[in-house]
Design an enzyme around this catalytic site. Structure first.
Site, PDB file in Angstrom:
ATOM      1  N   LYS A 123       0.699  -1.273  -0.072  1.00 40.51           N
ATOM      2  CA  LYS A 123      -0.055  -0.039   0.040  1.00 40.51           C
ATOM      3  C   LYS A 123       0.843   1.391   0.024  1.00 40.51           C
ATOM      4  O   LYS A 123       2.049   1.088   0.336  1.00 40.51           O
ATOM      5  CB  LYS A 123      -0.923   0.065   1.109  1.00 40.51           C
ATOM      6  CG  LYS A 123      -2.352   0.856   1.259  1.00 40.51           C
ATOM      7  CD  LYS A 123      -3.217   0.252   0.388  1.00 40.51           C
ATOM      8  CE  LYS A 123      -4.698   1.027   0.203  1.00 40.51           C
ATOM      9  NZ  LYS A 123      -5.597   0.052  -0.133  1.00 40.51           N
TER      10      LYS A 123
HETATM   11  P1  NAD Z   1     -13.055   7.985  -2.793  1.00 43.54           P
HETATM   12  O1  NAD Z   1     -12.141   8.722  -2.735  1.00 43.54           O
HETATM   13  O2  NAD Z   1     -13.453   7.479  -4.197  1.00 43.54           O
HETATM   14  O3  NAD Z   1     -14.392   8.135  -2.037  1.00 43.54           O
HETATM   15  C1  NAD Z   1     -14.232   8.286  -0.463  1.00 43.54           C
HETATM   16  C2  NAD Z   1     -15.482   8.705  -0.175  1.00 43.54           C
HETATM   17  O4  NAD Z   1     -15.561   8.507   1.465  1.00 43.54           O
HETATM   18  C3  NAD Z   1     -15.790  10.165  -0.568  1.00 43.54           C
HETATM   19  O5  NAD Z   1     -17.369  10.222  -0.814  1.00 43.54           O
HETATM   20  C4  NAD Z   1     -15.636  10.934   0.660  1.00 43.54           C
HETATM   21  O6  NAD Z   1     -16.308  12.191   0.764  1.00 43.54           O
HETATM   22  C5  NAD Z   1     -15.977  10.018   1.709  1.00 43.54           C
HETATM   23  N1  NAD Z   1     -15.521  10.271   3.334  1.00 43.54           N
HETATM   24  C6  NAD Z   1     -14.287  10.906   3.500  1.00 43.54           C
HETATM   25  N2  NAD Z   1     -14.042  10.985   4.729  1.00 43.54           N
HETATM   26  C7  NAD Z   1     -15.312  10.731   5.399  1.00 43.54           C
HETATM   27  C8  NAD Z   1     -15.875  10.827   6.421  1.00 43.54           C
HETATM   28  N3  NAD Z   1     -15.149  11.065   7.789  1.00 43.54           N
HETATM   29  N4  NAD Z   1     -17.087  10.407   6.660  1.00 43.54           N
HETATM   30  C9  NAD Z   1     -18.096   9.830   5.570  1.00 43.54           C
HETATM   31  N5  NAD Z   1     -17.381   9.871   4.337  1.00 43.54           N
HETATM   32  C10 NAD Z   1     -16.198  10.553   3.992  1.00 43.54           C
HETATM   33  O7  NAD Z   1     -12.442   6.451  -2.289  1.00 43.54           O
HETATM   34  P2  NAD Z   1     -12.749   4.957  -2.719  1.00 43.54           P
HETATM   35  O8  NAD Z   1     -11.781   4.516  -3.681  1.00 43.54           O
HETATM   36  O9  NAD Z   1     -14.145   4.843  -2.965  1.00 43.54           O
HETATM   37  O10 NAD Z   1     -12.390   4.142  -1.353  1.00 43.54           O
HETATM   38  C11 NAD Z   1     -13.413   4.282  -0.179  1.00 43.54           C
HETATM   39  C12 NAD Z   1     -12.892   3.136   0.812  1.00 43.54           C
HETATM   40  O11 NAD Z   1     -12.935   1.827  -0.077  1.00 43.54           O
HETATM   41  C13 NAD Z   1     -11.486   2.973   1.267  1.00 43.54           C
HETATM   42  O12 NAD Z   1     -11.624   2.332   2.835  1.00 43.54           O
HETATM   43  C14 NAD Z   1     -10.872   2.211   0.446  1.00 43.54           C
HETATM   44  O13 NAD Z   1      -9.580   1.800   0.923  1.00 43.54           O
HETATM   45  C15 NAD Z   1     -11.649   1.066  -0.045  1.00 43.54           C
HETATM   46  N6  NAD Z   1     -11.401   0.467  -1.121  1.00 43.54           N
HETATM   47  C16 NAD Z   1     -11.535   0.885  -2.421  1.00 43.54           C
HETATM   48  C17 NAD Z   1     -11.321   0.172  -3.809  1.00 43.54           C
HETATM   49  C18 NAD Z   1     -11.195   0.733  -4.833  1.00 43.54           C
HETATM   50  O14 NAD Z   1     -10.958   0.087  -5.935  1.00 43.54           O
HETATM   51  N7  NAD Z   1     -11.493   2.166  -4.898  1.00 43.54           N
HETATM   52  C19 NAD Z   1     -10.881  -1.235  -3.570  1.00 43.54           C
HETATM   53  C20 NAD Z   1     -10.846  -1.565  -2.318  1.00 43.54           C
HETATM   54  C21 NAD Z   1     -11.121  -0.915  -1.134  1.00 43.54           C
END
Ligand code: NAD
Length: 433
Positions: A123
């Site tokens: 990561k």
């Molecule tokens: P992203 O940046 O696209 O979206 C993050 C979202 O979370 C945004 O809508 C933001 O406004 C919101 N957010 C941020 N802080 C917040 C808070 N304190 N309270 C409520 N909402 C909040 O990110 P993503 O890629 O969707 O990732 C989100 C989660 O999913 C993370 O834990 C990431 O590790 C996990 N994840 C993502 C992927 C991927 O392919 N993108 C894969 C596996 C896991």
């Protein structure tokens, strides 16, 4: 072979502390220790598996738009590469810490092993506030970060991908910087790229689609029809907003959504496409017509069938675990639930789809993307989704059977499965030198 316990030992969550330790790396080690105890792993092997293999901290001098130089701090952690190259996203967030990146890297090791794809776990993260940076500043910071971590990444070493506040454009800059340095176009160095640059069909939706596939199976086991089920989603980015759309396509009812500014609620249902359009215009879902305001905290404890945390870590803790009313918690985000909260949810009969299973669709299609890049042969979206469904369903039932075999909760079961696989690979490789 990792030895499998015959008796069913008790989990080893430390006795309840007056205040929960929310350090994500220590939490990831507790989760590992529970599985290691079930598997009766040797102390030496435990030390190897609970410690990151390689940790790199870099300074990232970046020219800002006002002409001044700003030095950002970034990390890349490779937790384990016993089963294949390190694999894992890059996060841009002001709250990034080395311990968070170490935790996220170890969760990647266990995730790739849970879905049984030939990767280890890694990561990256940069401490920055991407919302306050221009596209030019982000590009310059990304390129310099790439150049600083370049000695340890590569298609056979460590393959980054998007995470919080990074996207396909970020991956394109990384791919270009890496390619210009090595002197040829290296498609396989990152995944989550734009389709025009060797990205895979279906990668953008993969995390949410994988979460849907796993949830469909959980619904069957819990005898909850997905059609008509009420769903609350915290976080409305890649994982959360696409989950809202895909669950709604299955006729589930999205009753609440939120982002970093707050949330909105409508018991009769929120149209995800309207919410996505509204967020594109206003930068938040808050204020969306036809829904009332709800806080992020209240969203988590809403009465609903399925809760999807899709934002950041430590949102379900001892503080609110006994108030969670959802029947299924599908962890689209990483590290959402603490070990103590796991115990509470298990006791209360809440079915948790742990992050290392529920959001493994992203890394699974990243694996497909990498395989397509290395072969120079690209698949149609249907093929990607069909293969993803197969991987997610198999992983779900592997975890479910482990749960029943060990009489434990789903996270411990997923860890037993994953840690057992990585332990086996480590033992069969032997120790160098
Ligand atoms: P992203 O940046 O696209 O979206 C993050 C979202 O979370 C945004 O809508 C933001 O406004 C919101 N957010 C941020 N802080 C917040 C808070 N304190 N309270 C409520 N909402 C909040 O990110 P993503 O890629 O969707 O990732 C989100 C989660 O999913 C993370 O834990 C990431 O590790 C996990 N994840 C993502 C992927 C991927 O392919 N993108 C894969 C596996 C896991």
């Amino acid at each position: 072979m990792a030895t499998v316990a015959k008796a069913v030992p008790q989990p080893v969550v430390p006795r309840m502390a007056p205040r929960e330790d929310l350090n994500p790396f220590r939490i990831s080690q507790i989760q590992f220790d529970i599985a290691a105890e079930y598997l009766k792993l040797e102390p030496g092997l435990r030390q190897v598996l609970r410690t990151p293999k390689r940790v790199l901290e870099v300074s990232i001098p970046t020219k800002m738009d006002n002409g001044q130089l700003k030095v950002f701090t970034g990390f890349r952690v490779q937790h384990n590469i016993a089963r294949g190259p390190a694999k894992g996203g890059i996060r841009y967030h002001p709250g990034v810490t080395l311990d968070e990146v170490k935790a996220l890297a170890s969760w990647m090791t266990w995730k790739t092993a849970t879905v049984n794809i030939p990767y280890g776990g890694g990561k990256g993260g940069v401490i920055c506030d991407p919302k306050r940076m221009s596209k030019g500043e982000l590009e310059r910071m990304t390129r310099r970060y790439t150049s600083e971590i370049l000695p340890i990444i590569g298609p056979e070493r460590d393959i980054p991908a998007p995470d919080v506040y990074t996207d396909a454009q970020t991956m394109a800059w990384i791919m270009d910087t890496y390619s210009m340095t090595v002197g040829y176009s290296s498609l396989g160095v990152v995944t989550g790229k734009p389709v025009s640059l060797g990205g895979s069909q279906g990668r953008n939706e993969a995390t949410a689609r994988g979460c849907l596939f796993a949830t469909e199976e959980a619904c069957k086991v819990k005898r909850i029809p997905l059609r008509g089920a009420s769903v609350a989603i915290q976080g409305f980015g890649n994982a959360g907003s696409i989950a809202a759309r895909l669950f709604a396509e299955k006729r589930a009812k999205i009753v609440a959504i939120s982002d970093s500014r707050g949330g909105v609620y409508n018991p009769r249902g929120i149209d995800p496409l309207r919410a996505i359009r509204y967020k594109e215009r206003s930068g938040t879902v808050v204020g969306m017509p036809g829904a009332s305001r709800i806080s992020n905290d209240d969203l988590l404890t809403l009465k609903c069938d399925i809760l999807i945390p899709a934002a950041l870590e430590n949102v379900i803790t001892l503080h609110n675990a006994d108030q969670i009313k959802a029947k299924i918690v599908a962890e689209a985000a990483n590290g959402t639930t603490t070990p103590h909260a796991d115990e509470v949810l298990y006791r209360r009969g809440v079915f948790v789809l742990p992050d290392i299973l529920a959001n493994a669709g992203g890394v699974t299609v990243s694996y497909f993307e990498w395989a397509q890049d290395l072969q120079g042969y690209f698949w149609e979206e249907n093929e990607v989704n069909t293969r993803l469904e197969k991987v997610m369903k198999r992983a779900f039932y592997d975890v479910y059977e482990t749960m029943r075999k060990y009489h434990t909760h789903s996270r411990a079961a997923a860890y037993i499965l994953a840690v057992g696989r990585v332990a086996e690979a480590t033992l069969v490789r032997g120790l160098f030198p």
